[in-house]
Scaffold this active site. Structure first.
Site, mmCIF file in Angstrom:
data_model
loop_
_atom_site.group_PDB
_atom_site.id
_atom_site.type_symbol
_atom_site.label_atom_id
_atom_site.label_comp_id
_atom_site.label_asym_id
_atom_site.label_seq_id
_atom_site.Cartn_x
_atom_site.Cartn_y
_atom_site.Cartn_z
ATOM 1 N N GLU A 124 0.793 -1.220 0.000
ATOM 2 C CA GLU A 124 0.000 0.000 0.000
ATOM 3 C C GLU A 124 0.834 1.283 0.000
ATOM 4 O OE1 GLU A 124 -3.262 0.298 -0.288
ATOM 5 O OE2 GLU A 124 -3.715 -1.834 -0.267
ATOM 6 N N SER B 86 -49.424 -13.732 -18.369
ATOM 7 C CA SER B 86 -50.396 -12.753 -18.874
ATOM 8 C C SER B 86 -50.375 -11.420 -18.142
ATOM 9 C CB SER B 86 -51.811 -13.341 -18.794
ATOM 10 O OG SER B 86 -51.944 -14.439 -19.670
#
Length: 723
Positions: free
Chosen positions: A100, A381
């Site tokens: 880091e 539907s």
């Protein structure tokens, strides 16, 4: 020769003169840029937020609040294993710093000029001057004070990050800053900090881990989701090996040690995937909702696990509790324990997702599978009002009395014949009756008349993406989620104005910025279209296919949806014939739109039978009864753009609706002229069997419909044939 030498000297003096002026201008420009930069930096730094020890020490989780300001919960584990500096193994410090910020201890101001310069050059080449360049101190500031929203990565934010990094470097020791950082980041599965992650992933304290395990956790700091050892073991191993190599390059381990650690399997010592012990009942009930909050926040560019956000969500906790109860008790009958449900409740007036349930018997796993948002199941539907009939009214000004034909139909270009649910055909009928009884052929014929492309664009306005590759069959079943369907029907409930369903109404970042997400909505259809569809869908519940959803004296509208098994599926499970694969009900009042899906995750889990065939309607009914118990029960008001007229067809009298300006004009019945050889056969449209008999007796005829008003103002439908 002397003149030549003099000329050369003169030219040399001229060169140095201009070069000196050029350098002067360069220094001047550089000085101005430097002064301007200092000024901009000072201006932004002055407005930087305050950093406190509490903010630095706290986990990066975001807090969720309801719209009335009540705290709901915090993302992440409530039991964070915070490790002090003297408890952090040197091995872990070496791993974190190597990957880091290897110059961490040599940054007296808390920033790394070399890293910033290198990142600036790289990012300018990539046309992004905001990302990268942050060491551990600046990352700690970002996680503690600022949002990780990508849109906030700008010069202002970077200047404030650097200023605050310099401040805390003067106030805290390097060891303390590193301690805060190691305990800060999100580490996946509701864990914050490496101490908590060590216990979750390995069941050990951090000082009990070997080098390979330590490197894996250090690598996860960068992107815990991408380097999830359960889901992405290969990517996690590559990241771990990158950390180990960085440690070797940073002279923290030798090559032999690095190779030995790299040879260790990535799953060595890894606990099975599990849930945190603090996954309370509240979290189980709210889990489907929380998952969508997280997804929505990420889609907006935020990282809710690392940003310390205050997120205002649209949940109604009592409604959420009720959906959970309906799914997991005996209030609603299901065929068996494996039958599943997904449901979404939306407020049509603003698009707020009030509640959502992702299934029955949800496992105690954070952010599990959510069936309410799955889009791989056909709606059956229930898509007809949105895709078929609403576009016909919107674009063609059809009335609810439009005559449609339920007659044998074969899809164009195929030999596939379309059948209705009962495998019969009923001849001519009004659009109202076709929708009320959920007849398939009239719906597909309507879609064909409107045009699939035009109808698809209409549905897309309401968040329904139509797969055109299905062809016209999509008119009786499109792939959509309950979230999408509840939103689309919400536009019908809200007089044609659509609000995108959303879980978050506001996000407040630690630096005080507010992002608001409610809006005025978008008109996607005329008020006349919404009202006429709603009026027909009332009949679906009162006397059509949705009678199980009836709630006495409540003004509501809705539509059923059933999905058949394919022929290939029935070959594998022949006993499933005659039963629905999926069952839907989508209904609404003026206050709520609710979509419910029921079915099975897998074919082998069973078939919908018995009372389970009504589960979707009954789930809707119970949920709507609960939600409307304290609401005003009001009906939709007919807009001026809609005209109502009585229609008498045979013995039936119905109230039909017409778009203003498109009411029928009573035609005259043609009289047979003396020399006219056509034969006119007259009849009333009341008995389809008689009609079919007439056709069989007379042979091939052309049928014509006419409308006539009687002395009382009633409309009568007639038909006649010409040979």
């Amino acid at each position: 020769m002397p003149q030549t030498r003099l000329g050369r000297n003169h030219r040399k003096q001229g060169f140095w003169h201009y070069f000196g002026r050029f350098l002067s201008w360069c220094f001047l420009v550089f000085g101005l840029l430097f002064v301007s930069g200092v000024g901009v930096f000072a201006y932004y730094a002055k407005s930087a937020p305050t950093v406190t020890t509490t903010k630095l020490q706290a986990g990066g989780s975001s807090a969720l609040y309801t719209n009335d300001g009540k705290f709901l919960l915090s993302l992440g584990s409530d039991k964070r294993n915070y490790i002090r500096s003297d408890q952090i193994p040197q091995q872990l410090k070496d791993a974190v710093l190597s990957i880091e910020d290897k110059r961490f201890y040599n940054e007296p101001l808390g920033v790394d000029p070399i890293r910033i310069a290198g990142s600036l050059v790289a990012n300018i080449k990539g046309h992004d001057i905001s990302a990268g360049g942050s060491g551990i101190t600046q990352q700690l500031i970002k996680l503690s004070v600022f949002s990780t929203d990508a849109s906030q990565r700008n010069i202002r934010r970077k200047a404030q990050e650097a200023w605050l990094a310099m401040q805390i470097t003067q106030k805290y020791s390097k060891e303390k800053i590193l301690e805060y950082y190691i305990n800060k980041p999100y580490m996946g599965y509701n864990n914050y900090g490496i101490g908590t992650a060590s216990n979750y992933y390995y069941g050990k304290h951090i000082n009990q881990l070997d080098l390979s395990q330590t490197a894996m956790l250090a690598g996860m700091l960068n992107a815990p989701t991408s380097y999830d050892p359960y889901l992405y073991p290969e990517a996690t191993k590559n990241r771990r090996d990158t950390v180990l190599y960085a440690m070797y390059r940073n002279n923290k381990i030798d090559k032999q040690t690095m190779n030995r650690a790299m040879a260790e399997p990535i799953n060595y010592g890894l606990r099975p995937r599990h849930t945190n012990n603090d996954h309370s009942q509240r979290r189980i009930i709210d889990d489907p909702y929380i998952k969508e909050v997280v997804n929505e926040a990420k889609a907006k560019g935020f990282d809710p696990y690392n940003s310390n956000l205050k997120i205002t969500v649209n949940i109604d906790q009592k409604a959420q509790n009720e959906l959970y109860e309906l799914a997991n008790s005996n209030k609603v009958p299901f065929t068996n324990e494996k039958m599943q449900v997904g449901a979404t409740v939306v407020d049509p007036s603003n698009g707020h997702v009030v509640a959502i349930i992702g299934g029955r018997h949800l496992p105690k796993v954070a952010l599990g599978y959510n069936r309410a948002v799955q889009t791989g199941r056909s709606t059956g539907s229930s898509i007809k009002p949105i895709l078929d009939y609403a576009p016909a009214i919107e674009y063609k000004n059809w009335s609810t009395a439009e005559i449609l034909y339920d007659t044998p139909y074969v899809y164009s270009g195929t030999n596939v014949q379309l059948y209705d649910w009962d495998n019969t055909y009923q001849g001519a009928m009004t659009m109202r009756y076709a929708l009320e009884q959920s007849r398939n052929v009239p719906a597909v014929r309507t879609l064909q008349t409107v045009g699939l492309q035009k109808a698809s664009k209409f549905a897309k306005q309401m968040g329904i993406n139509i797969e055109k590759s299905q062809g016209l069959s999509v008119g009786i079943g499109a792939n959509a989620s309950t979230l999408q369907m509840a939103g689309a029907y919400g536009a019908l409930a809200n007089q044609g104005v659509y609000h995108v369903p959303h879980f978050i109404s506001k996000i407040e970042t630690p630096d005080g910025l507010e992002h608001l997400y409610d809006n005025a909505g978008e008109r996607v259809m005329k008020t006349s279209t919404a009202y006429m569809i709603t009026d027909m869908l009332k009949d679906v519940i009162s006397k059509g296919s949705g009678t199980k959803a009836q709630i006495p004296r409540l003004y509501q509208a809705g539509k059923t949806g059933t999905v058949k098994y394919s022929d290939s599926e029935l070959k594998k499970f022949p006993s499933y014939a005659g039963t629905p694969k999926d069952s839907w009900f989508v209904g609404y009042t003026k206050d709520y739109s609710i979509a419910v899906w029921t079915g099975y995750d897998n074919l082998r889990d069973g078939k919908i039978s018995g009372n389970g065939e009504n589960s979707a309607q009954l789930f809707y009914k119970s949920a709507m009864q609960y939600l409307m118990k304290d609401k005003v029960n009001s009906d939709w008001q007919k807009p001026d753009t809609v005209v109502a007229q009585k229609l008498v067809s045979g013995r039936a009298i119905t109230n039909e609706l017409y778009v203003k300006g498109h009411t029928p004009k009573p035609p005259k019945i043609p009289k047979k002229k003396k020399n006219d050889t056509r034969r006119i056969i007259m009849g009333r449209n009341q008995d389809n069997q008689n009609e079919q008999k007439t056709q069989s007796q007379q042979g091939t005829l052309q049928k014509h419909y006419i409308v006539r008003r009687d002395a009382y103002g009633n409309l009568h439908y007639y038909y006649y044939y010409t040979r």
